[in-house]
Design an enzyme around this catalytic site. Structure first.
Site, PDB file in Angstrom:
ATOM      1  CB  SER A 149      14.317  33.406 -47.074  1.00  0.00           C
ATOM      2  OG  SER A 149      13.585  32.232 -47.880  1.00  0.00           O
ATOM      3  CE1 TYR A 162      14.028  31.016 -42.793  1.00  0.00           C
ATOM      4  CE2 TYR A 162      12.945  30.507 -44.831  1.00  0.00           C
ATOM      5  CZ  TYR A 162      13.874  31.174 -43.990  1.00  0.00           C
ATOM      6  OH  TYR A 162      15.166  31.200 -44.889  1.00  0.00           O
TER       7      TYR A 162
END
Ligand SMILES: NC(=O)c1ccc[n+]([C@@H]2O[C@H](COP(=O)([O-])OP(=O)(O)OC[C@H]3O[C@@H](n4cnc5c(N)ncnc54)[C@H](OP(=O)(O)O)[C@@H]3O)[C@@H](O)[C@H]2O)c1
Length: 257
Positions: A149, A162
């Site tokens: 990501s 995350y």
């Protein structure tokens, strides 16, 4: 069907039933690979994409493989071995796409130990052991593609763990590239920005203001689509990417430039 540049190849796509993974599964099948796609809860979505791929002349099957608990990778591969026999004389794989992931976590003040463990177990531990267990099956000149990501390299305190999982995944990618290079196996991460999938549906879909903001983050001026990421994965899976390894390929549409 498309160019068939993956004819004779076998691919595993975790979380291939929905979102980005679904588009990856569809694209790799279009390119000629036999695709094993995994899911955790939504069996109907998994069967829907398998049917769609078959209708288009491709080959795919679904595997129920919940990730995030001990023994998950071994269970995944034993399900894979049982089904791949219908497509290949031995249990082998050429392309492993670690896509399944939990796309959210809480902030520093509220993240619990259980929440922390869960996001790391799905986003980091599962890919690690999927590769470790999969190595016996991964053929030379194979491909490992980890879906990371853009958040790996940003401060996003509202989802503090995350980003850390994706940074860990990128480091794993680099190690794999070095370890497996002598066998001609490449390992790369693909880092999407904001993509219109179910994980973002709650705040993005049907909210023109949120959509305009999300679009403005990318230099290319729109929200990403699963296919934008799948096409990059297809390149990395192909022979054209044989000299690219150990890298994080940005697929954010130029976010944060
Ligand atoms: N969407 C974005 O904006 C974005 C941006 C950057 C990176 N990413 C990364 O891209 C990947 C895919 O995201 P997405 O947005 O496509 O997600 P998604 O739409 O929520 O789909 C997730 C897929 O992963 C599976 N999955 C989820 N949790 C699982 C678990 N514990 N065990 C096994 N399978 C599980 C789901 O299966 P079931 O439906 O059966 O649960 C589904 O197939 C993730 O790694 C995410 O971090 C996404």
């Amino acid at each position: 069907m498309g160019t068939q540049r993956l004819e004779g190849k076998i691919a595993l796509v975790t979380g291939g039933s929905r979102g980005i993974g679904r588009a990856i599964a569809q694209r790799l099948a279009q390119d000629g690979a036999v695709v094993a796609l995994t899911y955790a809860r939504d069996e109907a979505a998994a069967h829907d994409i398998v049917e769609r791929i078959r209708k288009d002349g491709g080959q795919a099957f679904a595997l129920h493989a919940p990730l995030g608990r001990r023994g998950d990778a071994a269970a995944l591969w034993s399900g894979f071995d049982a089904q791949i026999r219908h497509h290949a004389p031995e249990p082998v794989v050429d392309i492993i796409v670690n896509n399944a992931g939990i796309g959210r976590s809480a902030d520093l003040a509220s993240l619990t130990e259980d929440g922390f463990d869960e996001v790391f177990a799905v986003n980091v531990r599962a890919p690690f052991f999927i590769v470790q267990e999969g190595l016996k099956r991964l053929r030379d000149a194979g491909r490992i593609i980890n879906i990371s990501s853009g958040a790996a390299h940003l401060a996003m305190p509202e989802a503090i763990a995350y980003g850390a999982t994706k940074s860990a995944l990128d480091n794993f990618t680099r190690n794999l590239a070095k370890e497996l290079g002598p066998r001609g196996i490449t390992a790369n991460s693909v880092a999407p920005g904001i993509i219109d999938t179910d994980v973002n549906a709650g705040w993005l879909r049907g909210n023109p203001e949120a959509e305009a903001h999300a679009a403005s983050v990318a230099a290319l001026g729109r929200v990403g689509r699963p296919e934008d990421v799948a096409d990059v994965v297809a390149f990395l899976a192909s022979d054209d990417a044989r000299w690219v390894t150990g890298k994080v390929i940005d697929a954010t549409g130029g976010s944060g430039l």
